[in-house]
Design an enzyme around this catalytic site. Sequence first.
Site: not given
Ligand code: NAD
Length: 346
Positions: A230, A254, A259, A291
């Site tokens: 994000r 990305d 954005e 994105h």
């Molecule tokens: P997920 O929930 O499986 O994993 C997120 C991880 O971050 C977890 O292990 C959690 O414990 C950890 N976390 C939470 N707070 C934290 C902190 N303060 N410090 C360090 N780690 C922390 O999520 P995911 O499916 O792996 O997705 C991750 C992120 O990717 C999403 O939150 C989303 O914002 C982003 N995303 C982006 C796109 C894109 O198209 N660019 C698509 C999907 C997801």
Amino acid sequence: MKKIAFFDAKPYDKVWFDKLFKNKYDISYYEYKLNLETAQLTKGFDVVVAFVNDDLSEKVISVLSNNGVEFIAMRCAGYNNVDVKAAYKKIHVARVPGYSPYAVAEHAFALLLSLNRKIHRAYARTRDHNFSISGLTGFDLKGKTVGVIGTGKIGQVFIDIAKGFNMNVIAYDLFPLKDRNINYVTLDELFSKSDVISLHCPLTEDTYHLIDKTNIEKMKNGVVLINTSRGALIDSEALLNSLKEGKVKAAGLDVYEEESEFFFEDFSNVIMKDEVLSALLALPNVIITSHQAFLTDEALENIATTTLENIEDFYADKPLKNEICYRCEKAGANPNCYKNMNGRCF
Ligand code: NAD
């Protein structure tokens, strides 16, 4: 037939939603984003399907609730744009937690490889019949240290890919995994040891501007930053300054903190108003994609399939495994989570 208002609709969304929802739901696709103004259109709709840059603030949720909307189906994983507290006890909200971690992790790596080997610049040169390779020197990824912040679904796939390149992986997560043989370090250690840092944690109050001037100063000179998570994880002005100073060698983004005004739309005929975004785009060592990390065939199919399941579970009075609420954000640490015990958040 239940009526669905689908916001921020793009042609690629319709392919799978049309296929799977046909004859089951009455979908109206709206090209514009959901906001306070467009929320007025939801009168008479049962379900709202929304995406990453739609506005689901308290005021918008209140309009949806007054209009009789019963269910919000986020067709994305992140939900930082949803005021989950405002929705609590008013409208159930579900998301698509893991439609394709491969799509996002592979895109993060594509950004890293392109930046490092300067593919974006080579492409422009050879198209112009300029076959000089001066200025295109990269570095071997083998043996370099990559710091992964957030080892959830996407972070874990990213780690597997990095290991395939024989990189040395270190990681930080609030909830370290015990069964994945990941070398967890403190955040400060990750900042000071990493040649490449890739962000895969959600945007929360704690992670807002995680990458700011202070933390950038802790990093190695010449670090490469990748953000597919994000935009607001990074203080963009601090990043811009560090790129100009050479402290950060390159950035692959990305996502961008402002954005929502620009991404997914065509502004090629307009003067760009956002000076930080303009300045970042002008740098040869920055690649910005709009994105699109999620955008694979497999992910689009999975998004539509899970969104359909979420809606069907809601109307079949089944447990809502993908429901979110403000209490679920801390559910990982709370064995007495109401949803875990009762199937729904309220
Ligand atoms: P997920 O929930 O499986 O994993 C997120 C991880 O971050 C977890 O292990 C959690 O414990 C950890 N976390 C939470 N707070 C934290 C902190 N303060 N410090 C360090 N780690 C922390 O999520 P995911 O499916 O792996 O997705 C991750 C992120 O990717 C999403 O939150 C989303 O914002 C982003 N995303 C982006 C796109 C894109 O198209 N660019 C698509 C999907 C997801």
